[in-house]
Scaffold this motif. Structure first.
Motif, PDB file in Angstrom:
ATOM      1  N   LEU A 154      -9.422   5.886 -13.658  1.00  0.00           N
ATOM      2  CA  LEU A 154     -10.445   4.954 -13.177  1.00  0.00           C
ATOM      3  C   LEU A 154      -9.911   4.100 -12.033  1.00  0.00           C
ATOM      4  O   LEU A 154     -10.570   3.930 -11.012  1.00  0.00           O
ATOM      5  CB  LEU A 154     -10.922   4.051 -14.322  1.00  0.00           C
ATOM      6  CG  LEU A 154     -11.869   4.731 -15.306  1.00  0.00           C
ATOM      7  CD1 LEU A 154     -12.298   3.749 -16.383  1.00  0.00           C
ATOM      8  CD2 LEU A 154     -13.102   5.272 -14.576  1.00  0.00           C
ATOM      9  N   TYR A 155      -8.716   3.575 -12.223  1.00  0.00           N
ATOM     10  CA  TYR A 155      -8.107   2.758 -11.175  1.00  0.00           C
ATOM     11  C   TYR A 155      -8.080   3.527  -9.848  1.00  0.00           C
ATOM     12  O   TYR A 155      -8.604   3.076  -8.831  1.00  0.00           O
ATOM     13  CB  TYR A 155      -6.640   2.484 -11.547  1.00  0.00           C
ATOM     14  CG  TYR A 155      -6.278   1.064 -11.931  1.00  0.00           C
ATOM     15  CD1 TYR A 155      -6.336   0.047 -11.007  1.00  0.00           C
ATOM     16  CD2 TYR A 155      -5.808   0.774 -13.201  1.00  0.00           C
ATOM     17  CE1 TYR A 155      -5.939  -1.242 -11.354  1.00  0.00           C
ATOM     18  CE2 TYR A 155      -5.413  -0.506 -13.555  1.00  0.00           C
ATOM     19  CZ  TYR A 155      -5.480  -1.514 -12.631  1.00  0.00           C
ATOM     20  OH  TYR A 155      -5.086  -2.766 -12.959  1.00  0.00           O
ATOM     21  N   THR A 156      -7.482   4.701  -9.863  1.00  0.00           N
ATOM     22  CA  THR A 156      -7.285   5.411  -8.608  1.00  0.00           C
ATOM     23  C   THR A 156      -8.608   5.926  -8.079  1.00  0.00           C
ATOM     24  O   THR A 156      -8.839   5.938  -6.873  1.00  0.00           O
ATOM     25  CB  THR A 156      -6.305   6.572  -8.788  1.00  0.00           C
ATOM     26  OG1 THR A 156      -6.637   7.262  -9.967  1.00  0.00           O
ATOM     27  CG2 THR A 156      -4.891   6.077  -8.898  1.00  0.00           C
ATOM     28  N   PHE A 157      -9.502   6.329  -8.992  1.00  0.00           N
ATOM     29  CA  PHE A 157     -10.756   6.894  -8.528  1.00  0.00           C
ATOM     30  C   PHE A 157     -11.616   5.821  -7.874  1.00  0.00           C
ATOM     31  O   PHE A 157     -12.184   6.029  -6.805  1.00  0.00           O
ATOM     32  CB  PHE A 157     -11.494   7.540  -9.698  1.00  0.00           C
ATOM     33  CG  PHE A 157     -12.697   8.301  -9.273  1.00  0.00           C
ATOM     34  CD1 PHE A 157     -12.563   9.501  -8.585  1.00  0.00           C
ATOM     35  CD2 PHE A 157     -13.968   7.821  -9.525  1.00  0.00           C
ATOM     36  CE1 PHE A 157     -13.676  10.200  -8.167  1.00  0.00           C
ATOM     37  CE2 PHE A 157     -15.094   8.515  -9.100  1.00  0.00           C
ATOM     38  CZ  PHE A 157     -14.950   9.710  -8.427  1.00  0.00           C
ATOM     39  N   PHE A 180      -7.533  -0.217   1.901  1.00  0.00           N
ATOM     40  CA  PHE A 180      -6.604  -0.972   1.070  1.00  0.00           C
ATOM     41  C   PHE A 180      -6.859  -0.683  -0.406  1.00  0.00           C
ATOM     42  O   PHE A 180      -5.934  -0.469  -1.188  1.00  0.00           O
ATOM     43  CB  PHE A 180      -6.738  -2.469   1.366  1.00  0.00           C
ATOM     44  CG  PHE A 180      -5.976  -3.341   0.415  1.00  0.00           C
ATOM     45  CD1 PHE A 180      -4.610  -3.499   0.560  1.00  0.00           C
ATOM     46  CD2 PHE A 180      -6.617  -3.990  -0.635  1.00  0.00           C
ATOM     47  CE1 PHE A 180      -3.900  -4.291  -0.325  1.00  0.00           C
ATOM     48  CE2 PHE A 180      -5.913  -4.774  -1.518  1.00  0.00           C
ATOM     49  CZ  PHE A 180      -4.546  -4.923  -1.361  1.00  0.00           C
ATOM     50  N   ALA A 181      -8.149  -0.647  -0.777  1.00  0.00           N
ATOM     51  CA  ALA A 181      -8.478  -0.408  -2.184  1.00  0.00           C
ATOM     52  C   ALA A 181      -7.878   0.915  -2.652  1.00  0.00           C
ATOM     53  O   ALA A 181      -7.331   1.015  -3.754  1.00  0.00           O
ATOM     54  CB  ALA A 181      -9.995  -0.409  -2.369  1.00  0.00           C
ATOM     55  N   ALA A 182      -7.957   1.909  -1.797  1.00  0.00           N
ATOM     56  CA  ALA A 182      -7.436   3.222  -2.198  1.00  0.00           C
ATOM     57  C   ALA A 182      -5.915   3.232  -2.225  1.00  0.00           C
ATOM     58  O   ALA A 182      -5.306   3.712  -3.176  1.00  0.00           O
ATOM     59  CB  ALA A 182      -7.942   4.291  -1.240  1.00  0.00           C
ATOM     60  N   PHE A 183      -5.315   2.699  -1.174  1.00  0.00           N
ATOM     61  CA  PHE A 183      -3.867   2.842  -1.035  1.00  0.00           C
ATOM     62  C   PHE A 183      -3.101   1.854  -1.908  1.00  0.00           C
ATOM     63  O   PHE A 183      -2.045   2.177  -2.435  1.00  0.00           O
ATOM     64  CB  PHE A 183      -3.460   2.702   0.433  1.00  0.00           C
ATOM     65  CG  PHE A 183      -4.144   3.708   1.322  1.00  0.00           C
ATOM     66  CD1 PHE A 183      -4.382   5.006   0.866  1.00  0.00           C
ATOM     67  CD2 PHE A 183      -4.558   3.377   2.604  1.00  0.00           C
ATOM     68  CE1 PHE A 183      -5.020   5.942   1.665  1.00  0.00           C
ATOM     69  CE2 PHE A 183      -5.193   4.308   3.409  1.00  0.00           C
ATOM     70  CZ  PHE A 183      -5.435   5.585   2.940  1.00  0.00           C
ATOM     71  N   ALA A 184      -3.636   0.620  -2.018  1.00  0.00           N
ATOM     72  CA  ALA A 184      -2.911  -0.387  -2.796  1.00  0.00           C
ATOM     73  C   ALA A 184      -2.803   0.038  -4.254  1.00  0.00           C
ATOM     74  O   ALA A 184      -1.788  -0.209  -4.904  1.00  0.00           O
ATOM     75  CB  ALA A 184      -3.603  -1.735  -2.688  1.00  0.00           C
ATOM     76  N   VAL A 185      -3.866   0.700  -4.746  1.00  0.00           N
ATOM     77  CA  VAL A 185      -3.812   1.171  -6.133  1.00  0.00           C
ATOM     78  C   VAL A 185      -2.723   2.221  -6.279  1.00  0.00           C
ATOM     79  O   VAL A 185      -1.969   2.230  -7.248  1.00  0.00           O
ATOM     80  CB  VAL A 185      -5.182   1.740  -6.556  1.00  0.00           C
ATOM     81  CG1 VAL A 185      -5.051   2.536  -7.832  1.00  0.00           C
ATOM     82  CG2 VAL A 185      -6.184   0.623  -6.723  1.00  0.00           C
ATOM     83  N   LYS A 186      -2.613   3.090  -5.301  1.00  0.00           N
ATOM     84  CA  LYS A 186      -1.634   4.174  -5.400  1.00  0.00           C
ATOM     85  C   LYS A 186      -0.196   3.673  -5.280  1.00  0.00           C
ATOM     86  O   LYS A 186       0.703   4.195  -5.930  1.00  0.00           O
ATOM     87  CB  LYS A 186      -1.882   5.202  -4.285  1.00  0.00           C
ATOM     88  CG  LYS A 186      -2.753   6.375  -4.687  1.00  0.00           C
ATOM     89  CD  LYS A 186      -2.021   7.360  -5.545  1.00  0.00           C
ATOM     90  CE  LYS A 186      -2.757   8.679  -5.670  1.00  0.00           C
ATOM     91  NZ  LYS A 186      -4.128   8.582  -6.151  1.00  0.00           N
ATOM     92  N   VAL A 187       0.013   2.647  -4.431  1.00  0.00           N
ATOM     93  CA  VAL A 187       1.411   2.243  -4.129  1.00  0.00           C
ATOM     94  C   VAL A 187       2.244   1.903  -5.363  1.00  0.00           C
ATOM     95  O   VAL A 187       3.372   2.391  -5.470  1.00  0.00           O
ATOM     96  CB  VAL A 187       1.427   1.107  -3.090  1.00  0.00           C
ATOM     97  CG1 VAL A 187       2.805   0.470  -2.979  1.00  0.00           C
ATOM     98  CG2 VAL A 187       1.027   1.652  -1.736  1.00  0.00           C
ATOM     99  N   PRO A 188       1.848   1.178  -6.351  1.00  0.00           N
ATOM    100  CA  PRO A 188       0.727   0.263  -6.436  1.00  0.00           C
ATOM    101  C   PRO A 188       1.185  -1.136  -6.064  1.00  0.00           C
ATOM    102  O   PRO A 188       2.337  -1.474  -6.231  1.00  0.00           O
ATOM    103  CB  PRO A 188       0.394   0.329  -7.924  1.00  0.00           C
ATOM    104  CG  PRO A 188       1.699   0.581  -8.595  1.00  0.00           C
ATOM    105  CD  PRO A 188       2.585   1.276  -7.616  1.00  0.00           C
ATOM    106  N   PRO A 229      -2.298  -7.078  -7.359  1.00  0.00           N
ATOM    107  CA  PRO A 229      -2.442  -7.057  -8.820  1.00  0.00           C
ATOM    108  C   PRO A 229      -3.092  -5.776  -9.361  1.00  0.00           C
ATOM    109  O   PRO A 229      -3.586  -5.810 -10.466  1.00  0.00           O
ATOM    110  CB  PRO A 229      -3.368  -8.236  -9.041  1.00  0.00           C
ATOM    111  CG  PRO A 229      -4.268  -8.205  -7.844  1.00  0.00           C
ATOM    112  CD  PRO A 229      -3.495  -7.610  -6.716  1.00  0.00           C
ATOM    113  N   VAL A 230      -3.088  -4.702  -8.592  1.00  0.00           N
ATOM    114  CA  VAL A 230      -3.739  -3.491  -9.110  1.00  0.00           C
ATOM    115  C   VAL A 230      -2.666  -2.494  -9.560  1.00  0.00           C
ATOM    116  O   VAL A 230      -2.780  -1.305  -9.347  1.00  0.00           O
ATOM    117  CB  VAL A 230      -4.677  -2.857  -8.052  1.00  0.00           C
ATOM    118  CG1 VAL A 230      -5.932  -3.672  -7.918  1.00  0.00           C
ATOM    119  CG2 VAL A 230      -3.981  -2.730  -6.708  1.00  0.00           C
TER     120      VAL A 230
END
Lengths: 653, 515
Positions: free
Chosen positions: B175-178, B221-229, B232-233
């Motif tokens: 869910l986070y990454t999607f 940012f929403a996509a990449f920050a989650v992946k990095v992570p 706070p995501v």
């Protein structure tokens, strides 16, 4: 020469790899590593002759480019290379000589240890790292050597890794050093920013050419305050030295490092690694000379360390810890010398101290083996008759330490006191008092130790007394080999090091800061005679006298004094509370912050409120909206009519 | 000359993408028969792919910033979507890291995975192909499809071979990454509408007003920050790591996290340079929080995998810090143009080096935990103690990788952090100050764990029965140790391939895109 330098550095590394990784026998392990360090030592003698005796120009060459940033006009190389000048040549000699002696000594000391090969591998690796540190021609490699010696120190303090105290001490040592490195790295970053390079020659050249500019340049750390960049840079670099050279308040790791085997206490935690900070500041003298404030800071920190760590030596009962506090105090002396712009005197003391302190540690080790790993001096006494060689070399080492003429320590310590007396820097008065009174304290704790161990009543139990072992050859040969320079190093080195031009080009001192003038010097003998008319010698004599009275004449008196000055005694035993404070504030504080951030930040807020909260919100919303889908046609029809009415209303009004 | 190899004329990137996928299908076909067949096939394919990927390094021209080994074929012509692959100095090293890690992961699961072996190996091969595709994709749609497709094998790996709470972890991960990537899709569609093309390089040329740039920036940012992570995501990562099997953790830490950072370089910086400049404080702030806050959190972890997961987040903070500090440096009036360009390069290159190095080190640490977990079936620090007594060879590796994780010079872990700290200093003293905290925090959490797990007296009876690492485990740890030491002692070859690309990127982002 380049090949010689490469062999000097790489031979111990090769020795370490063979002894450590290839599952070799004990015999091979010590033969290979001693052979390798022996080669390094012999070649260091060649270098010493080449650079110092023959006065050849310094060697400064790049070995390889570690990496380059960018290319074309926007590029910056980081290189690995050697700078060998008189300062380096002396350090190389000290490092390889003491290391060789410690290697030989280890054959006897670690004889029964299951980690024999590992130990040899570590100390050879240490020799390699230390040589990389002193031979570097740039800040990057300096930092590499700096951290590498820290790593080996970590491994060796925790050598007996099943002991809880040892693995506590090594973690502590590494982390406290990391606090110093934290400042050091920022200092290096600052050097790069303001002087545009990390190469010594380029940085010092830039600073000297733009003296006016760099002295007036400021950095704005806190809004409204402008600080000289030289001061900030030098203090940051010095914080690194405070970690490695165990200056207050980053000294706390050194006493605990005594958990390691004694040979490494001699090599790493007395003679070489802990003096890296002193060496570094001397190397950076062209920078430090441009900041009075930073030098005052250095001076005061050194003075505090020299005096207050000496006091702690008075109340310790562990033979190694007494020597460790004495090391702290002597490192303070060296730092004071740096702070008084007498870098050469600091290096001179580093040089003599390396011999006599390594000697004292190794002698302490010999005592510890003889006593079957008993380290408490209250359970020793009268050992003179059981181990005469150790007795005599210890006497030499102790006399050198307290600065009795004509032993090595006399010359170097007197030089430091002389330099401080002539300094008019802020803090110099305090420093002068500290180092002078420190001489008394040094003599007191040194002879306390000496008398308690070798003289007086035999306080060990019967069983131990019967099994006191003699000193094997591999142990006493290094002791004697170290005793010789402990006697001679001072008188021979003082002329060229302090009054000659040995360090020209290596150490830079502003003319007005010079404490030693060649005209005042008329040979070491006159320097010694002059010493008889000076205060320090009489302070030392008084210290020996008091020690004799308290521990030989009236051995019951110390207990009485202890009772009388209860508060003072408990402060000293508590080591001024540094450890307690650090445990509570830094260690405990960090654990608390970590738990708080984790439990309330991550678990409660981010996961609890936002992540699971949004999931719950979706769940709640869906379960609510679900009721709208009743399956009854009239409900839907009603909703349609309602919607139609709303839309109509919107259109109409 | 090596550069004349006829092999270099092959469609290398397609081979790298499709060979693992086809190999995965082959492995899958052996399912249910004999596991002894599946393993060598998978290993063979991964080794072959690794050697093929080395050809990219050999044939790479370091003098040009253009995309190399380009392939372009029509795919969905109605929307100008192409099957378009190519690499530059940033993606090429990451592809080699991917192929390298896959070999190790297949070795790591050799005896450990006993159920559904073929499916397990196939999942990793599929993943390898997809990840290489993401790094090589030059068409935004192709990128997006592969980016999402990549989630599926990882979802399966954690969901099937994972631990007890694997369902919670997979759903959280998914869910986070999607959710993050859906926003990216919107941004990509907008960019398509402007550029009339899905070519990423065409997006780079677009002139976009600042306000819209900011929206696009935030969507990416929403996509990449989650992946990095990024904080706070980040909370999906510790859970995913804890539940994932060793191989899954290695790929997750070594490669998947890098995709987020790669996305910043490929999309955010060049497409929205002005928004990046405007919002640099935001990313720098989050990066510093990652370094300091997460460093403290890592200190208190009781679970080794969680600790390494938090350590990963903290180390990835250096990557994003290095990328965005470039804007602050370029804006620093105290610096000459030359100094600013050089040190901004240092920040970005430091960030990329940190990506590669973290791939080795975190992979190695997860493998180390895997070695212990395979024997005792516990990841709790408290269940160990004194491992060095019974596993001396393992202890050597654990201490080496622990030191690398603490950023000791002469290990690769030092290089990136050093460069990023040096360049941060050029922007602001306090940014460098906070970043340099890692020197203390990183050493504290890593070595404290080492102390409690490796050193000390033998902790309990179970630890006493441990056997030292076998030849297979020694092999993959040695390979990683060599990589960590080599790039610590001589990082130049790694940096030399990226200079032209990075400087081209810097020149590009230094210019405003707002008219």
């Amino acid at each position: 020469m380049k090949n010689i330098y490469l062999i000097i550095v790489l031979a111990p590394l090769l020795g370490a790899i063979i002894a450590g990784l290839f599952n070799v026998s004990r015999r091979v392990a010590h033969t290979v590593t001693i052979g390798a360090v022996g080669i390094s030592f012999l070649l260091s003698l060649v270098v010493f002759k080449h650079i110092i005796l023959e006065g050849n120009p310094a060697f400064n060459e790049i070995l390889y480019t570690w990496l380059t940033i960018g290319n074309g006009s926007f590029s910056l190389p980081f290189e690995v290379g050697f700078l060998v000048d008189s300062l380096t040549a002396i350090m190389m000699l000290v490092v390889t000589f003491v290391s060789l002696m410690v290697h030989i000594y280890t054959v006897g000391y670690m004889h029964d240890d299951p980690g024999y090969q590992r130990f040899f591998s570590y100390i050879s690796l240490f020799t390699f790292s230390m040589l990389m540190l002193v031979m570097s021609n740039n800040f990057l490699q300096l930092f590499f050597g700096w951290e590498a010696v820290g790593l080996v120190s970590y491994l060796l303090i925790g050598f007996w890794y099943t002991r809880e105290t040892a693995i506590y001490a090594n973690l502590k040592a590494f982390l406290v050093n990391r606090v110093g490195d934290f400042g050091f790295l920022l200092g290096i970053a600052m050097v790069l920013m303001y002087f545009g390079s990390l190469n010594y020659t380029e940085v010092f050249g830039y600073v000297q050419q733009n003296e006016e500019l760099v002295q007036n340049a400021t950095i704005n750390l806190i809004p409204g305050y402008q600080w000289s960049i030289m001061t900030v840079t030098c203090i940051l670099l010095f914080i690194g030295a405070m970690g490695k050279s165990a200056q207050v308040p980053l000294h706390v790791w050194l006493p605990d490092s005594m958990e390691g085997p004694t040979p490494i206490s001699a090599l790493i935690h007395a003679a070489t690694m802990v003096t890296a900070g002193i060496f570094m500041v001397a190397r950076m003298s062209p920078l430090f000379e441009l900041s009075e404030t930073a030098l005052s800071f250095v001076l005061v920190i050194g003075a505090i360390t020299a005096l207050f760590m000496g006091f702690l030596g008075l109340v310790q009962n562990d033979i190694k810890r007494v020597v460790a506090y004495s090391t702290l105090s002597q490192l303070g002396y060296m730092t004071v010398a740096l702070g008084a712009s007498a870098y050469a005197a600091g290096i001179f003391h580093l040089f003599t101290h390396a011999f006599f302190k390594a000697l004292l540690f190794l002698a302490a080790g010999a005592v510890i083996i003889a006593m079957h790993h008993e380290q408490d001096i209250r359970k020793m006494g009268g050992l003179k008759k059981y181990m005469p060689i150790t007795y005599w070399v210890s006497l030499i080492g102790t006399l050198a330490l307290i600065g009795a003429p004509p032993f090595a320590g006399f010359f170097s310590k007197d030089a430091i006191i002389h330099a401080v007396a002539h300094s008019d820097r802020i803090g110099a008065n305090f420093a002068y008092f500290a180092v002078l009174f420190g001489v008394f304290i040094t003599a007191l704790y040194s002879f306390r130790l000496f008398f308690l161990v070798f003289h007086g009543k035999e306080r060990m139990d019967e069983h131990t007394r019967h099994h006191i072992t003699g000193t094997p050859k591999v142990v006493w040969i290094p002791l004697v080999a170290l005793a010789i320079p402990s006697v001679l190093a001072g008188m021979f080195a003082i002329g060229p090091m302090l009054y000659g031009n040995l360090f020209d080009g290596a150490i830079f001192v502003e003319h007005s800061h010079q404490a030693f003038h060649a005209d005042d010097y008329h040979g070491w003998f006159f320097f010694m005679l002059h010493g008889f008319m000076q205060l320090p010698l009489w302070f030392a004599a008084a210290g020996v006298g008091v020690a004799y009275y308290l521990y030989m004449k009236e051995p019951d008196l110390p207990e009485l004094i202890k009772g009388r000055f209860d508060t003072t005694y408990s402060i000293l035993i508590d080591k001024y509370g540094f450890d307690r404070f650090n445990d509570w504030f830094f260690a405990g504080g960090s654990r608390n912050i970590g738990t708080k951030l984790w439990q309330s930040g991550d678990v409660k807020w981010i996961d609890g409120v936002f992540v699971n909260g949004s999931a719950n919100l979706v769940g709640w919303f869906s379960s609510t909206v679900r009721y709208v889908q009743t399956g009854f046609l009239y409900h839907y029809a009603f909703a349609m009519i309602l919607g139609l009415a709303v839309l109509l209303a919107l259109f109409v009004f | 000359m090596l550069t004349d190899l006829p092999l270099l004329n092959l469609p290398l990137l397609s081979l790298l993408v499709w060979l693992p996928i086809l190999g995965g299908i082959w492995v899958l076909m052996t399912a249910g028969k004999d596991d002894a067949v599946a393993r060598p096939i998978a290993l063979l394919i991964s080794v072959l792919v690794f050697f093929l990927s080395l050809l990219l390094y050999i044939g790479f021209d370091t003098q040009t910033a253009d995309m190399q080994f380009m392939e372009k074929h029509a795919w969905i012509t109605t929307f100008q979507i192409y099957y378009h692959l190519g690499v530059d100095g940033i993606s090429m090293p990451l592809i080699i890291l991917t192929t390298f890690s896959t070999v190790l992961v297949i070795l790591a699961g050799w005896e450990v995975i006993q159920s559904k072996v073929a499916q397990y190996l196939a999942a990793f091969l599929f993943m390898e192909g997809l990840m290489i595709g993401v790094f090589a994709a030059l068409d935004a749609m192709l990128f997006y499809v592969l980016w999402e497709a990549m989630l599926v094998p990882m979802f399966v790996i954690i969901g099937i071979w994972g631990g007890a709470r694997r369902i919670y972890a997979t759903i959280k991960f998914f869910l986070y990454t999607f959710l993050g990537s859906v926003l990216m899709l919107v941004a990509l569609l907008y960019l398509y509408s402007q550029a009339d093309s899905f070519a990423i390089l065409d997006f780079h040329k677009l002139i976009i007003p600042l306000d819209i740039q900011k929206f696009i920036f935030l969507a990416f940012f929403a996509a990449f920050a989650v992946k990095v992570p990024m904080w706070p995501v980040h909370t999906w990562l510790p859970d995913a790591h804890v539940e994932a099997p060793t191989g899954g953790s290695v790929i997750l830490a070594a490669i998947m996290l890098k995709l987020g950072a790669y996305g910043f370089l490929r999309f955010s910086l060049p497409i929205t340079p002005d928004a990046s400049r405007e919002l640099d404080w935001f990313i720098i702030g989050l990066s510093l929080i990652a370094v300091v806050y997460i460093g403290f959190v890592a200190l208190m972890q009781q679970d080794m995998k969680k600790l390494i997961a938090y350590s990963s987040i903290s180390h990835m903070g250096f990557v994003t810090l290095g990328f965005f500090i470039a804007f602050k440096i370029l804006a620093n009036p105290d610096l000459t143009n030359e100094a600013a360009m050089t040190t901004a390069t240092m920040g970005i290159e430091g960030g990329i080096v940190q990506m590669i190095s973290h791939g080795f080190i975190s992979g190695a640490l997860f493998l180390c935990v895997g070695v212990l977990y395979d024997r005792l079936h516990s990841r709790q620090i408290a269940d160990y103690g004194g491992v060095a007594n019974v596993m001396p060879r393992f202890a050597l590796f654990a201490v080496l990788f622990g030191m690398a994780n603490s950023g000791l010079p002469a290990t690769s872990g030092f290089v990136g952090e050093f460069l990023v700290i040096l360049s941060s200093f050029q922007a602001n003293f306090w940014i460098a100050f906070l970043a340099a905290m890692t020197l203390i925090l990183g050493a504290a959490y890593t070595l404290w764990m080492i102390k409690r797990v490796i050193f000390g007296k033998i902790g309990n009876d179970k630890v006493a029965t441990l056997t030292d690492i076998n030849a297979r485990e020694t092999f993959f740890l040695t390979v990683l140790a060599i990589a960590v030491l080599f790039f610590g002692l001589y990082p130049a070859p790694l940096l030399d391939v990226m200079h032209t690309t990075v400087q081209n990127l810097l020149v590009h982002i230094a210019q405003s895109k707002v008219i």
